[in-house]
Design a protein around this motif. Sequence first.
Motif, PDB file in Angstrom:
ATOM      1  N   LEU A 121       0.866  -1.168   0.000  1.00  0.00           N
ATOM      2  CA  LEU A 121       0.000   0.000   0.000  1.00  0.00           C
ATOM      3  C   LEU A 121       0.910   1.227   0.000  1.00  0.00           C
ATOM      4  O   LEU A 121       1.666   1.445   0.950  1.00  0.00           O
ATOM      5  N   ARG A 122       0.864   1.997  -1.078  1.00  0.00           N
ATOM      6  CA  ARG A 122       1.746   3.167  -1.212  1.00  0.00           C
ATOM      7  C   ARG A 122       0.983   4.438  -0.843  1.00  0.00           C
ATOM      8  O   ARG A 122      -0.156   4.640  -1.287  1.00  0.00           O
ATOM      9  N   LEU A 123       1.650   5.292  -0.059  1.00  0.00           N
ATOM     10  CA  LEU A 123       1.100   6.586   0.332  1.00  0.00           C
ATOM     11  C   LEU A 123       2.155   7.645   0.011  1.00  0.00           C
ATOM     12  O   LEU A 123       3.024   7.953   0.832  1.00  0.00           O
ATOM     13  N   ASN A 124       2.091   8.187  -1.194  1.00  0.00           N
ATOM     14  CA  ASN A 124       3.099   9.142  -1.661  1.00  0.00           C
ATOM     15  C   ASN A 124       2.579  10.569  -1.539  1.00  0.00           C
ATOM     16  O   ASN A 124       1.472  10.879  -2.004  1.00  0.00           O
ATOM     17  N   ARG A 125       3.396  11.414  -0.942  1.00  0.00           N
ATOM     18  CA  ARG A 125       3.059  12.840  -0.838  1.00  0.00           C
ATOM     19  C   ARG A 125       3.789  13.602  -1.941  1.00  0.00           C
ATOM     20  O   ARG A 125       5.011  13.491  -2.064  1.00  0.00           O
ATOM     21  N   PRO A 126       3.094  14.382  -2.741  1.00  0.00           N
ATOM     22  CA  PRO A 126       3.772  15.190  -3.756  1.00  0.00           C
ATOM     23  C   PRO A 126       4.800  16.112  -3.125  1.00  0.00           C
ATOM     24  O   PRO A 126       4.683  16.504  -1.951  1.00  0.00           O
ATOM     25  N   ALA A 127       5.809  16.476  -3.906  1.00  0.00           N
ATOM     26  CA  ALA A 127       6.911  17.277  -3.366  1.00  0.00           C
ATOM     27  C   ALA A 127       6.424  18.552  -2.703  1.00  0.00           C
ATOM     28  O   ALA A 127       6.937  18.973  -1.662  1.00  0.00           O
ATOM     29  N   HIS A 135      -2.452  19.634   6.477  1.00  0.00           N
ATOM     30  CA  HIS A 135      -2.860  19.727   5.078  1.00  0.00           C
ATOM     31  C   HIS A 135      -2.221  18.541   4.370  1.00  0.00           C
ATOM     32  O   HIS A 135      -1.027  18.532   4.085  1.00  0.00           O
ATOM     33  N   LEU A 136      -3.034  17.545   4.085  1.00  0.00           N
ATOM     34  CA  LEU A 136      -2.500  16.255   3.659  1.00  0.00           C
ATOM     35  C   LEU A 136      -2.918  15.949   2.226  1.00  0.00           C
ATOM     36  O   LEU A 136      -4.108  15.883   1.907  1.00  0.00           O
ATOM     37  N   THR A 137      -1.942  15.802   1.367  1.00  0.00           N
ATOM     38  CA  THR A 137      -2.184  15.361   0.001  1.00  0.00           C
ATOM     39  C   THR A 137      -1.444  14.050  -0.206  1.00  0.00           C
ATOM     40  O   THR A 137      -0.239  13.958   0.050  1.00  0.00           O
ATOM     41  N   LEU A 138      -2.182  13.029  -0.662  1.00  0.00           N
ATOM     42  CA  LEU A 138      -1.626  11.684  -0.785  1.00  0.00           C
ATOM     43  C   LEU A 138      -2.063  11.050  -2.085  1.00  0.00           C
ATOM     44  O   LEU A 138      -3.236  11.138  -2.480  1.00  0.00           O
ATOM     45  N   ASP A 139      -1.135  10.391  -2.744  1.00  0.00           N
ATOM     46  CA  ASP A 139      -1.429   9.521  -3.874  1.00  0.00           C
ATOM     47  C   ASP A 139      -1.479   8.097  -3.326  1.00  0.00           C
ATOM     48  O   ASP A 139      -0.459   7.551  -2.890  1.00  0.00           O
TER      49      ASP A 139
END
Length: 740
Positions: free
Chosen positions: A103-109, A159-163
């Motif tokens: 399960l990948r949880l990537n945050r944009p730069a 402030h959470l942004t996740l792919d």
Amino acid sequence: MSGTPVHGTWEPEPATRWEDAFLSGNGHHGALVFGDPNADRVIVTHHTLVRPNGDDHRRPPALAAGLPALQGRLLAGDAGAAEDFTDGRPLRWVRPFHPAFQLRLNRPAGDRPQDTHAPYRRAVDFTTGETTATRAGWTSGVFVSRADDVIVQHVTAPHLTLDLSLDPRLPGTPAGLGIGHGAVLTPDGALLTLRARYPGSDLGYTGVTLAVVTGGSTKLVPPGVLVEGATGVLLLTRVHRHTGELDTLAESRALRDLLDGAAYGASYDGLLARHLTRHRTAYDRVTLDLAADPAERALPGSELLARPGGPALLERLFAAGRYHLLSASGLLPPRLTGLWTGDWNTAWSGAFTTNANLNLQTASAAAAALPEVTGAHAALVHRQLPDWRDNAREIFGTRGVVAPSHTDGESGHTYHFSREYPLHLWTAGADWLLKPLVDHDETHGTEDPRTTATLAEAALFYEDFLQHTDEHGHLVVVPSYSPENRPANASWGTLNAAMDLSAARHALRTAADRHPEHADRWRALADSLPAHRVNADGALAEWAWPGLADTYDHRHLSHLYGVWPLDEINPYDTPGLAEAAHRALALRGAENDSAHGHLHHALVAARLRDGARVAHALGRVLGGDYFHASLMSAHYPHRDVYNADAAHALPAVLIEMLVQSTPGRLVLLPALPVSCPRGELRGVRTRFGAAVDLTWMPDGSARAVLRPDRTRRIELRTPSGAEPLDLVAGEDRVISVEAR
């Protein structure tokens, strides 16, 4: 981390290798958690995930018709007769255990914290089974629920942004693995699915993750979803083997029901509270305190591992071992890798190796008050009994049961063997695997009718199999095999291996105790077996057949089965044989430094009251760089080959050097190393039905409190000597051991 450092571990950096990822599990699902704030990964595993490998006809070899000829050749002195006792098949490995996906949880730069030097901490709390990670306002918590059988993760940030995506690409992923992704939006987040089909097979598995998003927005970005501007994301994940579209929909509905349940609400804390009623209750039953320096107790695990001589490391490894053992046990007991792997090419198929490793891993279950582990072990045994019967009939032409040396958890058929490893000749397996179930019954004062019935089947096997006698009228075990060794002057398959003799005697006598109607016949068989042989070196011989020479440099100690875990050979009732066993232990080499060999050595040494040898064996493991930062262990030194043997067996060693019991005896401080001058062990269980709290001091004095649930007389053994001890159910009994 809510627990003290003794009951957890931590690191100041995220994991970069899956071997260092912190572990959580409920005996069904497993999770390996990296804890990276920017690109987190959680590798998902499940006990049922074993890959088909062209083994559709996994049957035992039909060799029974040729058995009389083999027996005749071996009895006549043909030392290599067993080498061609096969159906000609090549070596077949059992189905290999593998991970499901990550399960990948990537945050944009642009969403990552700008302060890369902000304090970071990842931890695992053994009392809760929860792994946590924190950095600069970002938090993550992960646990695997024992109450709801679901992997739960909660991520928060202002402030959470996740792919979010389910990614099957892990080391060793087979070419041709069929993968289908799905993602749909829900009113409060999204549902992600992954469907995998094994190459060349109709079998597969499905993974489902339900994402519940607080604040912000969610949109589809194949193969997953993008969460933007949220303050929290709750993720619930499950895996099912052999599933398809209908099962995926059923899983999604089940996960939705979890969130909508009015009893505990749609919250991470509510799900955790339900889990804790089962996990914490089990974990807290037994504790070990070695009076370590508080400053050392506070160190990260990786730093503590660099100080192998201190008690703080033993404390933490004891706690971690019980935690990992509990977490890996449920649907099945622990595999060679426990419940975890991040690689599809798992060593030795990630199987259950039953001729040593499985029993070593679960050795503490009864004494360390983990009936959950024994229950998982029993589930493996009893579901495979039809296959064990096939093994007995097809290979040996007998009634009863014969256990395999390797199993994937599905098939119990014996089909993994070769010339160098004639594992199909091993007949001691049923007794070896039933022994922990007998210990459980003795500890709890019960008699599981399934165990009783299976013991009878083991006895029936010996009744049919033991048909030959030597010149003195003693029964002969032929063919016989001592895992995984061979005589110096003969081939692997031979006669009267010490383990086979001990197993036959124990199975027959234990079955006789539970089946009075057959007792006379089975005891007579047991009494007709030959005694163990002492060789020219004064050591208990690995083969009791005259003329067979010992091979000392080997990782297995199969011939000392009578010492540990059996009570057949001990310093109190059989001092001469105990001395010979001690000599055999002293002559035994470590061969390739397998961790299980060192800890097996320590367990036998503890039964023989040799604290110095226990300390030496422990030192080889603690000083050999066997442990990853996760506190999961490796098979070889320098963290070579991820393997749970050392991690899970170490608590048993520490208990055995402090407290040993049989149904009629309690031994206190039999093999205490000088490196543990003081401490307290609380809650350990005995096979005569009492819990024991033990405190000991550097001057040799000690105090034990026994809390019996049965009224009986036992023998008490301490460094001061032996005496009878009368116990009354419900009445605490305090024992004082005087200073040296």
